[in-house]
Design a protein around this motif. Structure first.
Motif, short mmCIF file in Angstrom:
data_model
loop_
_atom_site.label_atom_id
_atom_site.label_comp_id
_atom_site.label_asym_id
_atom_site.label_seq_id
_atom_site.Cartn_x
_atom_site.Cartn_y
_atom_site.Cartn_z
N GLU A 18 -26.47 2.08 6.32
CA GLU A 18 -26.74 2.15 4.89
C GLU A 18 -26.09 3.41 4.33
O GLU A 18 -26.20 4.48 4.92
CB GLU A 18 -28.24 2.20 4.66
CG GLU A 18 -28.63 2.18 3.20
CD GLU A 18 -30.14 2.14 3.05
OE1 GLU A 18 -30.69 3.12 2.52
OE2 GLU A 18 -30.75 1.14 3.47
N ARG A 42 -25.44 -1.75 2.26
CA ARG A 42 -25.24 -1.90 3.71
C ARG A 42 -23.78 -2.17 3.98
O ARG A 42 -23.15 -2.95 3.27
CB ARG A 42 -26.10 -3.02 4.25
CG ARG A 42 -27.55 -2.65 4.18
CD ARG A 42 -28.40 -3.67 4.84
NE ARG A 42 -29.78 -3.26 4.69
CZ ARG A 42 -30.72 -3.52 5.57
NH1 ARG A 42 -30.43 -4.19 6.65
NH2 ARG A 42 -31.94 -3.10 5.36
N VAL A 78 -29.84 1.46 9.87
CA VAL A 78 -30.80 0.58 9.19
C VAL A 78 -31.66 -0.11 10.22
O VAL A 78 -31.36 -0.17 11.37
CB VAL A 78 -30.11 -0.45 8.28
CG1 VAL A 78 -29.50 0.24 7.10
CG2 VAL A 78 -29.09 -1.26 9.03
#
Length: 78
Positions: A18, A42, A78
């Motif tokens: 991210e 992302r 993430v």
């Protein structure tokens, strides 16, 4: 990876991350923002060009970046 100290160039290929911040002058940041490279998005490094520049996937769209830009893009796992 070390959170906010991890540049996009340090991320292994195909690992999802991210975007945390871009540490570059405004004239270099604006084109990235226009292409959807926004804080919180992302992205993944999917491969490198023959010259070693990263090709990334941003929310499903492939983009080619200069290596000089990629080292100014900081991400977190993430």
């Amino acid at each position: 990876m070390n959170g906010s100290r991890t540049s996009l160039m340090d991320v292994p290929l195909r690992q999802a991350v991210e975007l945390e911040r871009i540490d570059a002058p405004n004239e270099e940041v604006e084109p990235l923002l226009e292409r959807g490279i926004l804080p919180g998005c992302r992205l993944r490094r999917v491969r490198n060009s023959p010259a070693g520049d990263p090709i990334i996937s941003v929310e499903g769209t492939l983009l080619a970046l200069r290596r000089e830009s990629a080292v100014q893009i900081f991400v977190r796992e993430v």
